[in-house]
Design an enzyme around this catalytic site. Structure first.
Site, PDB file in Angstrom:
ATOM      1  N   GLU A   1       0.869  -1.175   0.000  1.00  0.00           N
ATOM      2  CA  GLU A   1       0.000   0.000   0.000  1.00  0.00           C
ATOM      3  C   GLU A   1       0.906   1.225   0.000  1.00  0.00           C
ATOM      4  O   GLU A   1       1.437   1.619   1.045  1.00  0.00           O
ATOM      5  CB  GLU A   1      -0.930  -0.019   1.222  1.00  0.00           C
ATOM      6  CG  GLU A   1      -1.871  -1.216   1.256  1.00  0.00           C
ATOM      7  CD  GLU A   1      -2.832  -1.252   0.086  1.00  0.00           C
ATOM      8  OE1 GLU A   1      -3.048  -0.190  -0.543  1.00  0.00           O
ATOM      9  OE2 GLU A   1      -3.372  -2.327  -0.208  1.00  0.00           O
TER      10      GLU A   1
ATOM     11  N   CYS B   1      -2.112   9.360   2.593  1.00  0.00           N
ATOM     12  CA  CYS B   1      -1.615   8.813   1.322  1.00  0.00           C
ATOM     13  C   CYS B   1      -2.586   9.058   0.175  1.00  0.00           C
ATOM     14  O   CYS B   1      -2.173   9.098  -0.990  1.00  0.00           O
ATOM     15  CB  CYS B   1      -1.325   7.323   1.451  1.00  0.00           C
ATOM     16  SG  CYS B   1      -2.741   6.331   1.961  1.00  0.00           S
TER      17      CYS B   1
END
Length: 464
Positions: free
Chosen positions: A217, A251
């Site tokens: 991720e 993010c």
């Protein structure tokens, strides 16, 4: 065991112990897995005040933001998983070709084994324990490596887990880069990593030594397209919230805005107004605005500023790790702020003449983790979703695709591989084992030698 004592050999002993626990059937049953999830939820509840305080110390997170984005989110994840786990664990019946007449086919999910979960600093609690929920649900044991950049949260997680779980099930290992290096080179059965693309490459290379699967991720520069027909008031409110929650250290935050030339100036004014509406005339005093994680990241962010292009914010205080919510206009792709993922409270505005131009600009760069589009046009929506590859995103909103367990969350290309959340977390931590159940009541000899012309004719009828 202290952080300095975690050698690769010591880690190997933990892995072997966890693998033995799984091999003995310790994690096989629904009852066991549900019990661990209930225990995790109770552990968080009993340490909730300490977690909130640690989030405040490490990132300046308000109680509301800490609960909404980290603690409460985890509660909801556990509750959803408990509700659906029985169904997820059932063997999945699938069709069987006619050539296998009399047989049945099914897909069984089994745990990988001892998995390593490496967490980031930006959501140090949620992004550490949310993957753990999927790992436990799938019957794995886990080693957790919290971020060294958020030491207070790391210490709380270590204390909480050691107080409630046997290390044969969950072990927390704290430490810096050297510890992380030892961990990624140890013989885990799977690695789940959240962090930067640069470190993701290192993790994947290390995992290749043991031929184990990885979920990465990562991140990247997630664009936010605001087309000429967008509702600017709504777009401004949602963009400012999504950009500056957690001080921009998200993010999937909108990394930059691609605004249509016709509405760019009007959008900028509304963005500036929204900063004041959210954080007041003096954002530094706002209790709802967090802080940069450390001096190194503050220095990096400050170095991305161009005073001549700042139209809002641009000020800061290094001692307080504060950087004002900042908007930059007149930005080009050559500017320093466009050379890396910002991961902070700086929002560059780039100009586009058409949606097609925006798509081309995005597509000639690494695939982003997220993409956001503000428009009233179904045609524009169709064009962007059909022509641009990205991990996930929203139309007329930002960030909120993370807040549903029914959607997979993950990157593509440079922004990562694999996905999780909800059922996708269970799948991410499960090996799917295909099994054909063959009947013993009859045994046609078509497949066995000698192979006659008649047998070949029958095979041709079935396999075409």
């Amino acid at each position: 065991m202290g952080t300095a004592e975690w050698t690769r050999e010591a880690v190997g002993e933990v892995i072997a112990s966890q693998q033995a626990f799984i091999a003995a059937g310790g994690t096989r049953t629904l009852e066991f897995r549900r019990a661990q999830l209930h225990k995790l939820k109770e552990a968080v509840k009993s340490h909730e005040s300490a977690i909130r305080e640690a989030l405040l110390q490490d990132l300046g997170k308000s109680e509301f933001e800490g609960y909404m984005t980290e603690i409460g989110y985890l509660y909801d994840t556990i509750s959803y998983t408990l509700k659906h786990l029985r169904r997820w664990m059932r063997p999945q019946r699938v069709k069987t070709p006619l050539v296998h007449f009399g047989s049945k086919s099914a897909v069984y999910r089994e745990p990988y084994g001892s998995v390593l979960i490496i967490g980031p600093f930006n959501y140090p609690f949620m992004l550490m324990l949310d993957p753990l929920v999927g790992a436990l649900a799938a019957g794995n044991c886990a080693v957790l490596k919290p971020s060294e950049y958020t030491p207070h949260v790391s210490a709380v997680i270590a204390k909480m887990i050691s107080a409630h779980f046997n290390p044969d099930i969950i072990q927390v290992i704290e430490g810096g880069k050297e510890t992380t290096s030892e961990l990624i080179h140890a013989p885990f059965d799977m690695i789940f990593f959240t962090g930067s693309p640069q470190i993701g490459k290192v993790v994947m290379k290390a995992a290749a030594e043991h031929l184990v699967p990885v979920v990465l991720e990562l991140g990247g520069k997630s664009p936010c397209i605001v087309d000429a027909d967008a509702d600017l008031e709504l777009a401004a409110k949602r963009i400012i919230w999504g950009k500056f929650v957690n001080m921009g250290q998200t993010c999937v935050a909108p990394d930059y805005v691609l605004a249509h030339r016709a509405i760019k100036q009007a959008l900028i004014e509304k963005l500036k107004q929204q900063i004041t509406a959210f954080y007041g005339e003096t954002p530094q005093r706002s209790p709802d605005l967090g802080r940069i994680v450390n001096e190194r990241h503050w220095d990096r962010l400050h170095g991305l500023l161009d005073a001549e292009k700042v139209v809002a914010g641009g000020t800061g205080n290094r001692e307080e790790l504060y950087l004002a919510p900042t908007i930059m206009d007149g930005v080009t792709w050559e500017d320093p702020v466009m050379q890396e993922e910002i991961f902070g409270p700086i929002l560059p505005i780039l100009e586009m003449d058409s949606l097609d131009q925006a798509i081309q600009m995005i597509n000639c760069r690494p695939k982003p983790l997220a993409l956001y589009l503000f428009t009233k046009s179904k045609h524009a929506e169709h064009e962007v979703l059909g022509r641009v590859s990205f991990g996930g995103g929203c139309v007329n909103d930002v960030l909120m695709h993370l807040a549903t367990p029914y959607l997979p969350f993950g990157g593509v290309g440079n922004s990562g591989m694999g996905s999780y959340h909800g059922h996708y977390s269970f799948e991410a931590f499960s090996h799917r084992k295909g099994v054909l159940h063959k009947s013993t009541s009859f045994n046609p000899d078509m497949m066995y030698p000698p192979y006659t012309p008649k047998k070949l004719q029958l095979v041709r009828r079935f396999l075409k």
